[in-house]
Write an enzyme that holds these catalytic residues in place. Structure first.
Site, mmCIF file in Angstrom:
data_model
loop_
_atom_site.group_PDB
_atom_site.id
_atom_site.type_symbol
_atom_site.label_atom_id
_atom_site.label_comp_id
_atom_site.label_asym_id
_atom_site.label_seq_id
_atom_site.Cartn_x
_atom_site.Cartn_y
_atom_site.Cartn_z
ATOM 1 N N SER A 4 -10.356 -0.379 -8.765
ATOM 2 C CA SER A 4 -11.436 0.350 -8.087
ATOM 3 C C SER A 4 -11.111 1.837 -8.026
ATOM 4 C CB SER A 4 -11.584 -0.170 -6.649
ATOM 5 O OG SER A 4 -11.782 -1.549 -6.640
ATOM 6 N N LYS A 45 -2.340 2.809 -2.118
ATOM 7 C CA LYS A 45 -3.667 2.440 -2.578
ATOM 8 C C LYS A 45 -4.507 2.050 -1.365
ATOM 9 C CE LYS A 45 -4.272 0.000 -6.229
ATOM 10 N NZ LYS A 45 -5.375 0.927 -6.579
ATOM 11 N N GLY A 101 -7.462 4.034 -0.596
ATOM 12 C CA GLY A 101 -8.324 5.152 -0.204
ATOM 13 C C GLY A 101 -9.800 4.763 -0.235
ATOM 14 N N GLU A 146 -7.216 -5.563 -4.687
ATOM 15 C CA GLU A 146 -6.423 -4.891 -5.732
ATOM 16 C C GLU A 146 -5.008 -5.471 -5.791
ATOM 17 O OE1 GLU A 146 -8.437 -0.448 -5.836
ATOM 18 O OE2 GLU A 146 -6.728 -0.807 -4.540
#
Ligand SMILES: O=C[C@H](O)[C@H](O)[C@H](O)COP(=O)(O)O
Length: 301
Positions: free
Chosen positions: A55, A124, A126, A133
């Protein structure tokens, strides 16, 4: 010359890369694309049939390059999304959508990062996608990170100052916030939505806390990760430790820095194969009229 028809992606600065083989983009967007395209060329191979799609704003270039590999290469592949945005990318790219419960073993997952340290540990989340993920990174034989030059750090928290993203069960957020304040993150906050009253709600229906920690904690992200995961109510922590095999960073001058888990480092002067693999057609021709416009597919703030 080929690329995404009519799409000049806005990147936050106005410097333009002027390579012959690609449309003009801002330096930051050009760097994201260089990283994404190089990583796809090197790691998404014809034998890879189950592919995880991450993403963020770098990932549309990953999908763009995969689409450019052509209909033949993609016809018997399945693509697993890490959230709403990547699901849209897969569908609009006319690629076959799957889910990780059908395909718990993934050949390769390619994803962005908010920051990467010298040992390839990453921040990761954000975009609040780090739970899915991490599942797709862990399910993959190979996990590859792609980012622009701003994310390439020695220590996490150097450039990404918002803190460690932590997904929490909504009913437990106040207790977890209190825990975080007590264990070294006095300014940890619940992430609030921009165009909605109230908190950000993840694709999994959970809340997100952003917890900045001092440098001494960020120097040992694995220890911090284990401490945070022990807090009841925490669903997942946006620290990805010892997971990435390699990280690709596009640089402002059009070069690419590749850092490997074993400590090796490569400096590539440019994209190795600027045209779509095996075909010189515009990659969007493969999308059966469904043009993939990365402007449309950018994650919305
Ligand atoms: O939750 C979001 C993800 O972890 C993204 O991969 C991360 O925020 C990096 O995104 P971008 O490529 O936009 O910098």
């Amino acid at each position: 010359m080929w690329g995404i028809a009519g799409s000049e992606v806005n990147g936050g600065d106005s410097t333009e890369l002027t390579t012959d083989d690609a449309p003009k983009l801002s330096a930051i967007e050009g760097s994201k694309r260089l990283a994404a395209w190089t990583a796809v060329d090197r790691h998404v191979k014809s034998e890879h049939k189950v592919i995880g799609i991450g993403s963020g704003s770098t990932v549309p270039y990953v999908v763009e390059r995969i689409v450019a590999q052509g209909r033949e290469a993609n016809k018997d592949r399945v693509f697993i999304p890490t959230g709403f945005q990547s699901k849209e990318l897969i569908v609009k790219g006319n690629l076959l959508l799957g889910d990780v419960d059908q395909y718990p073993r993934i050949d390769v997952t390619v994803d962005g990062a908010d920051e990467v340290d010298k040992d390839l540990n990453c921040i990761k989340g954000g975009g609040a996608c780090h739970l899915r993920e991490k599942v797709l990174a862990e399910a993959a034989d190979t996990f590859i990170v792609v980012a622009d030059y701003r994310k390439n750090s020695d220590i996490l928290g150097t450039t990404y100052k918002a803190g460690v993203p932590i997904e929490v069960a909504p009913f437990a957020y106040a207790k977890v916030l209190q825990n975080l304040h007590a264990i070294g993150s006095p300014s940890a906050v619940l992430r609030m939505a921009q165009k909605k009253a109230g908190p950000v709600v993840s694709d999994n229906g959970n809340f997100i806390i952003d917890a900045p920690f001092p440098e001494e904690d960020m120097q040992d992200p694995y220890t911090l990760l284990t401490k945070l995961k022990m807090l009841t109510g925490v669903v997942e922590v946006g620290l990805f430790c010892h997971m990435a095999k390699a990280a690709y960073f596009g640089n402002q001058d059009g070069s690419i820095t590749v850092r490997w888990l074993d400590g090796n480092r490569e400096e590539l002067s440019s994209l190795s194969s600027p045209m779509p693999v095996g075909d010189e057609k515009n990659p969007l021709d493969y999308a059966n009229g469904n043009d993939v416009d990365v402007n449309e597919l950018e994650p919305k703030a």
